[in-house]
Motif scaffolding. Sequence first.
Motif, mmCIF file in Angstrom:
data_model
loop_
_atom_site.group_PDB
_atom_site.id
_atom_site.type_symbol
_atom_site.label_atom_id
_atom_site.label_comp_id
_atom_site.label_asym_id
_atom_site.label_seq_id
_atom_site.Cartn_x
_atom_site.Cartn_y
_atom_site.Cartn_z
ATOM 1 N N UNK A 1 16.716 7.333 9.608
ATOM 2 C CA UNK A 1 16.492 6.124 8.785
ATOM 3 C C UNK A 1 15.550 6.481 7.635
ATOM 4 N N UNK A 2 15.971 7.321 6.712
ATOM 5 C CA UNK A 2 15.082 7.844 5.663
ATOM 6 C C UNK A 2 14.447 6.763 4.791
ATOM 7 N N UNK A 3 15.137 5.643 4.598
ATOM 8 C CA UNK A 3 14.552 4.562 3.799
ATOM 9 C C UNK A 3 14.120 3.392 4.680
ATOM 10 N N UNK A 4 14.115 3.604 5.977
ATOM 11 C CA UNK A 4 13.676 2.579 6.916
ATOM 12 C C UNK A 4 12.318 2.928 7.504
ATOM 13 N N UNK A 5 12.035 2.390 8.682
ATOM 14 C CA UNK A 5 10.732 2.630 9.322
ATOM 15 C C UNK A 5 10.899 2.611 10.831
ATOM 16 N N UNK A 6 10.079 3.438 11.499
ATOM 17 C CA UNK A 6 10.055 3.485 12.951
ATOM 18 C C UNK A 6 8.673 3.062 13.435
ATOM 19 N N UNK A 7 8.645 2.093 14.345
ATOM 20 C CA UNK A 7 7.404 1.661 14.976
ATOM 21 C C UNK A 7 7.345 2.336 16.341
ATOM 22 N N UNK A 8 6.435 3.285 16.480
ATOM 23 C CA UNK A 8 6.303 4.049 17.716
ATOM 24 C C UNK A 8 5.267 3.367 18.603
ATOM 25 N N UNK A 9 5.754 2.700 19.648
ATOM 26 C CA UNK A 9 4.886 1.875 20.500
ATOM 27 C C UNK A 9 4.598 2.591 21.806
ATOM 28 N N UNK A 10 3.332 2.627 22.176
ATOM 29 C CA UNK A 10 2.943 3.164 23.484
ATOM 30 C C UNK A 10 1.653 2.477 23.923
ATOM 31 N N UNK A 11 1.438 2.408 25.243
ATOM 32 C CA UNK A 11 0.227 1.757 25.764
ATOM 33 C C UNK A 11 -0.893 2.757 25.991
ATOM 34 N N UNK A 12 -0.612 4.056 25.821
ATOM 35 C CA UNK A 12 -1.625 5.079 26.047
ATOM 36 C C UNK A 12 -2.115 5.637 24.706
ATOM 37 N N UNK B 1 5.929 13.498 8.136
ATOM 38 C CA UNK B 1 6.795 12.319 8.308
ATOM 39 C C UNK B 1 5.987 11.080 7.940
ATOM 40 N N UNK B 2 6.481 10.307 6.985
ATOM 41 C CA UNK B 2 5.702 9.175 6.471
ATOM 42 C C UNK B 2 6.282 7.805 6.811
ATOM 43 N N UNK B 3 7.442 7.767 7.447
ATOM 44 C CA UNK B 3 8.045 6.460 7.744
ATOM 45 C C UNK B 3 7.912 6.075 9.221
ATOM 46 N N UNK B 4 6.807 6.476 9.828
ATOM 47 C CA UNK B 4 6.510 6.122 11.219
ATOM 48 C C UNK B 4 5.167 5.412 11.288
ATOM 49 N N UNK B 5 5.132 4.287 11.997
ATOM 50 C CA UNK B 5 3.894 3.543 12.211
ATOM 51 C C UNK B 5 3.572 3.521 13.699
ATOM 52 N N UNK B 6 2.501 4.194 14.145
ATOM 53 C CA UNK B 6 2.115 4.129 15.560
ATOM 54 C C UNK B 6 1.577 2.734 15.894
ATOM 55 N N UNK B 7 1.928 2.231 17.063
ATOM 56 C CA UNK B 7 1.497 0.898 17.492
ATOM 57 C C UNK B 7 0.972 0.994 18.930
ATOM 58 N N UNK B 8 -0.278 0.581 19.138
ATOM 59 C CA UNK B 8 -0.835 0.536 20.489
ATOM 60 C C UNK B 8 -0.431 -0.788 21.128
ATOM 61 N N UNK B 9 0.508 -0.723 22.046
ATOM 62 C CA UNK B 9 0.970 -1.924 22.725
ATOM 63 C C UNK B 9 0.103 -2.256 23.933
#
Length: 247
Positions: free
Chosen positions: A111-122, A138-146
Amino acid sequence: MLPMKHRHPLTLIVAWCLLAALPALAQSAPAADNRYTIHAPSRDGIDKFYFGREISQVMGHQGAAWLERSAREVEERPDRVVEGMALAPDAEVADIGAGTGYFTVRIAADVPTGRVYAVDVQPEMLEVLRKRMERSAITNVTPVLGAEDDPKLASDSVDAVLLVDAYHEFAHPFEMMQGIRRALRPGGRVFLIEYRGEDPRVPIKPLHKMTQAQAITELEAVGLRWVETLDILPSQHFMVFENPAEG
């Protein structure tokens, strides 16, 4: 109420038996929200059951190296997983239980023009993931602390959700899937990847596998609709669910 010395002996015996039985009653009583039941856990599980399925323990960040094992390319065919998702180049995708980012990096490239939300609880897993993104530029990834009961994603924010060998470890599966459904746009899809519980030949501990019937029951409980199961992976189900459009 009569003083203790005036009570009939049989009354005292019954009262004592009731007190002795309280711990056992608590073990099998429904949880407060009536969605879960509590029992003594098995070796690999927690003390919580959902639709009769014992929820498994979570694999800690200490097992991060196992997520990156070279055999995984053959055992799980991540290339087929990403291909099967058929994502648009500008899709916004949530990788729930992202861990070290094994699938995150593959989705980000798709998804070169999209975004990935990488969710983890750790937090430890997310730190490994952040460093991996930096090394790979890699600039289209947003880490998310769930949280255990909330993916912490904005409403109507993603087109697709990927769950690879993670759902069976959710301590609060109903609440987590409610949060995931809220995050999905109408018509958005959930791709649920789990080792096949119907197949005793799959060399995975029983609590870390799921049958298709069980998965459909649990995800449809939050209003998702099962679309299909693709037979494209060696040992896992590739199940597709949809968030129905309003009306």
